[in-house]
Every structure is written in structure tokens, then in C-alpha cells.
Design an enzyme around this catalytic site. Sequence first.
Site, short mmCIF file in Angstrom:
data_model
loop_
_atom_site.label_atom_id
_atom_site.label_comp_id
_atom_site.label_asym_id
_atom_site.label_seq_id
_atom_site.Cartn_x
_atom_site.Cartn_y
_atom_site.Cartn_z
N HIS A 1 -32.93 -16.92 -12.13
CA HIS A 1 -33.22 -15.85 -13.07
C HIS A 1 -34.43 -15.05 -12.58
CE1 HIS A 1 -30.99 -17.83 -16.70
NE2 HIS A 1 -30.20 -17.58 -15.66
N GLU B 1 -37.32 -14.46 -13.85
CA GLU B 1 -38.61 -15.13 -13.98
C GLU B 1 -38.86 -16.09 -12.82
OE1 GLU B 1 -36.85 -15.11 -18.25
OE2 GLU B 1 -36.14 -14.93 -16.17
N CYS C 1 -34.89 -17.69 -21.23
CA CYS C 1 -33.87 -18.56 -21.81
C CYS C 1 -34.46 -19.92 -22.16
CB CYS C 1 -32.70 -18.72 -20.85
SG CYS C 1 -33.12 -19.42 -19.23
N CYS D 1 -35.82 -21.19 -18.15
CA CYS D 1 -37.00 -20.43 -17.71
C CYS D 1 -38.18 -20.63 -18.66
CB CYS D 1 -36.66 -18.95 -17.61
SG CYS D 1 -35.52 -18.55 -16.27
N ALA E 1 -19.15 10.71 -6.77
CA ALA E 1 -20.17 11.14 -5.81
C ALA E 1 -19.99 12.62 -5.53
CB ALA E 1 -20.07 10.33 -4.52
N ARG F 1 -17.58 -2.98 -7.07
CA ARG F 1 -16.16 -3.31 -7.07
C ARG F 1 -15.94 -4.82 -7.02
NH1 ARG F 1 -13.93 0.88 -2.46
NH2 ARG F 1 -13.99 2.81 -3.68
N THR G 1 -5.47 11.31 -6.37
CA THR G 1 -6.43 10.79 -5.40
C THR G 1 -5.76 9.81 -4.45
OG1 THR G 1 -8.27 11.06 -6.95
CG2 THR G 1 -8.60 9.53 -5.13
N ASP H 1 -5.87 10.84 -0.63
CA ASP H 1 -6.85 10.10 0.19
C ASP H 1 -6.28 8.84 0.82
OD1 ASP H 1 -8.62 12.02 -0.60
OD2 ASP H 1 -9.69 10.77 -2.04
N LEU I 1 -9.80 1.00 -1.35
CA LEU I 1 -10.46 0.62 -2.60
C LEU I 1 -10.77 -0.87 -2.65
CD1 LEU I 1 -8.39 2.79 -5.12
CD2 LEU I 1 -10.56 3.34 -4.02
#
Length: 341
Positions: A54, A56, A106, A115, A182, A207, A219, A223, A227
Site C-alpha cells: 500500500h 503507506e 487500512c 497499514c 488522443a 487496457r 475505427t 485502422d 488493441l
Amino acid sequence: MDALTPLNPMKLALDAAWEYQLLTFPNPAVGAVCIGESGQILSVGAHKRAGGPHAEVYALRDAYAFLTNDFAIAQSDDSAFIHEYLRTHHGGIFRNVSMAVTLEPCAHSGKTPSCALLIRDLGIRRVFISAKDPNPEAAGGGSLLSEAGIACTFGIMEEEGRTLLEPFLRWQDGPFVFFKWAQRLDGTIDGGTVSSLASRTHVHALRDKCDLLVIGGNTVRTDRPTLDARLAGGKAPDVLIYSRTDDFDRSIPLFGVPGRNVCVDSSLEKIRDYSLVMIEGGAGMLEAASEVCDWYLGYIAPKIGGGSFGMGEITEEFEVLHAKIKNDIVLWMKNTRKKPD
């Protein structure tokens, strides 16, 4: 040290957390800062991935190395090992150290140790907290610390801390959906690569954490994308192609990714079956997805030219939740038009 002192450290903690926003799925993004006796910044940490240390713990690890010149754990990502090493070797060096944390530490031990217990055992002087933990299983760290005599102050930059938690709160009972695009400074989104390698790698890392990626049919036809998440060494999410017709060339790379489900549908209903959903596309996809998007992620490249197609005549207004300027301008945003539940 009064309650106003940690505003700058809390801003550092929030910025650190935003670096990993959504990358910690299904955990919330969290940042933490260790502050020395005279107010100097000793370390900054962030939760980087679910199952890892975590925020911390990273902050305490690095503060320990800074204060002691003992670098035995400086490169460790083993949460249990860091906890135990700090408990064994701290020697009271944290007694004048305070912390700023974006989320209540936590109280429970799950995949990683508590933590709040570590902070208590190290003798941290004071803890400034932005937002209370909304997860009843992990909450209660503030009370645990207060009972141990450690001063806890809640509500430092509370609104910003709660904004940081929105995705985590959303996917407790449904999908969290964000739209990514973008563009260059002149607004163009076509004509070759737009954003920097760092930004593209960030998209691939996102992703890897998403279980569904939605993209428009035009698209895909134009293109012929893959992906996947290769730039981040990650897994490829399932794909929903939003299209009225299923006339796609199945040799397009995205159809050949092992272990991936690809669906073609004229509606976005399948989004409800997933938890973390990224939508990519241009003006048409932006308009079609406007009622299902929680947030928007824009990468603005410091370029002009290279394309002729932009986001069209769509009119939208956004509230910037967080901005970062590095290779590109990266904006996390929310549509100011309230989305119906």
C-alpha cells in the site's frame, strides 16, 4: 504542526495516487507522504497494483532508507517483508515523523498486512487523512491509531480525496466506464501516431486492467488495430465493436488475440456485464457513449499537423479532475452534464 501544514504534502500524496489511477483495480488509488519534524518531505509513496504494498508502506520504506542509510528494503515490493523489517529495525526513528495519506489507513490484514497497525507500531507522531475508507472491511484505521495515542486529522483536501475514490466506489455495484482519446494541439486525431510513447504505454497499462474495451466499427475498418497491452506486457481485454453491421475482416489483428472475446453489437448493453471499461474512439463514439461514461481521459500532444480529422462539431464541457504535463498533457475529466444513474 497544525492541521493546515499538510496541504502541500497532501497535494503530493494526491498527485502520486493519480499516477496509478485505475491501475490498482480493483483497489482504490492511494498516495502517502512522510513528513519530517521540521515539515520537510521525507518520501512519497503510492499504491501501484492490487496485491502489492500500500502507499503507506512504500512511503515508510523510503523514509526509513532516507533516515538511516539502510537500503536493505529500498527496492523491495514484498509488503509482508517490508512490514516485518520496519518493525524489527526502526529503532524509534519515526517518533517525530508525520504522514499525509489520501485514504484512511487500512485496519484489517488481507492480501497485505494492516497499514494502521504498522503505523502504530512504528510510533508515527501524527497522521493527516483526506478521506475515510468507505470499505467497511478495511475501515477503522483512524480509530485504531487514535486509541494508540497517535493524533489523526481527517478531511485534509477531502473533496479531492473523495474524487480520487470515485472509480472504486462505482465498481462496487456496477461498471466504471471511461472514454479515452488522443489529439494534437490543432484538434486532429488522425494521420499517424498522435501521442508519445509514454502516453501509449500508459494506455496499454490501463487496457491490461480493463476487462472490456469498446471501439467504433469505423475505427476498426479504417485502422485495423490490435488493441492489446503489449507495451505494458499485459493482457488484452475483451472487445465490443459498436456497429450496426457485422461486415468486418476477421483477419484484422484484434480478432486474433488468444483468450479474448470479440463481440459486435449495435448497443452498449454488454458494458453492464463488466467492471472496468475503456471506450476509445472519435466524435461518433464520444456521442454514442455520452450516457454511459463516468470519466474522460484525454492526451493532448504538443504537435500541430499530421491529420485533418478532429472531434467534429460535438459540444461538451468538462471539469478537470487532474492534469499532468510530461510528454503530453494528460487530463482526467468529468462531463459537467450530470449523467443519469
